[in-house]
Design a protein around this motif. Structure first.
Motif, PDB file in Angstrom:
ATOM      1  N   TYR A 213      -7.136   4.134  -0.935  1.00  0.00           N
ATOM      2  CA  TYR A 213      -7.492   4.418   0.449  1.00  0.00           C
ATOM      3  C   TYR A 213      -7.134   5.860   0.781  1.00  0.00           C
ATOM      4  CZ  TYR A 213      -7.314  -0.699   0.907  1.00  0.00           C
ATOM      5  OH  TYR A 213      -7.503  -2.050   0.755  1.00  0.00           O
TER       6      TYR A 213
ATOM      7  N   TRP B 254      -7.924   5.432   8.816  1.00  0.00           N
ATOM      8  CA  TRP B 254      -8.025   4.931   7.444  1.00  0.00           C
ATOM      9  C   TRP B 254      -9.473   4.726   7.029  1.00  0.00           C
ATOM     10  CZ3 TRP B 254      -3.765   3.836   4.325  1.00  0.00           C
ATOM     11  CH2 TRP B 254      -2.521   3.987   4.936  1.00  0.00           C
TER      12      TRP B 254
ATOM     13  N   GLY C 221     -11.530   1.991   1.677  1.00  0.00           N
ATOM     14  CA  GLY C 221     -11.000   1.785   0.330  1.00  0.00           C
ATOM     15  C   GLY C 221     -12.073   1.807  -0.732  1.00  0.00           C
TER      16      GLY C 221
ATOM     17  N   ARG D 138       0.873  -1.171   0.000  1.00  0.00           N
ATOM     18  CA  ARG D 138       0.000   0.000   0.000  1.00  0.00           C
ATOM     19  C   ARG D 138       0.910   1.221   0.000  1.00  0.00           C
ATOM     20  NH1 ARG D 138      -4.882   0.290   4.242  1.00  0.00           N
ATOM     21  NH2 ARG D 138      -5.145  -1.761   3.294  1.00  0.00           N
TER      22      ARG D 138
END
Length: 125
Positions: free
Chosen positions: A97, A115, A118, A47
């Motif tokens: 994300y 976070w 996504g 990521r």
């Protein structure tokens, strides 16, 4: 509770455009950074941070892979950050994300605290 909600993913043709949005809520930082990360499909893919914006002064940063093609913009009143993708390439296929953390400057943070879930982008003809 801090929440980040991404939207706008989907299918885009090579060379096409797509706009991703990230709506943030529930945080109390006076100034913050929002970063966009992406993770390509397949084993062993990491990521990676591709772009970042500061609420302090609106400064932005882009990875070389997206520089000149992707553009970040923010609406601080709405705590929303958008990532405008243009001239899409097959290599842009990934789950995107957004993430948020306190801004301490002067560059993008190395670690993000919160976070989103996504949103998937597929570049295909």
């Amino acid at each position: 509770e801090v929440q980040l909600v991404e939207s706008g993913g989907g299918l885009v043709q090579p060379g096409g455009s797509l706009r991703l949005s990230c709506a943030a809520s529930g945080f109390t930082f006076e100034t913050y950074a929002i970063g966009w990360f992406r993770q390509a499909p397949g084993p062993g893919k990491t990521r990676d941070l591709i772009s970042c914006i500061s609420s302090s002064d609106g400064s932005t940063w882009y990875a070389d892979s997206v520089k000149g093609r992707f553009t970040l913009s923010s609406d601080n009143a709405q705590n929303t950050v958008s990532l405008q993708m243009s001239r899409s390439e097959f290599e842009d296929t990934a789950t995107y994300y957004c993430a948020l953390t306190r801004w301490v400057g002067p560059t993008c943070p190395d670690q993000f605290e919160y976070w989103g879930q996504g949103t998937r982008v597929t570049v295909s003809s």
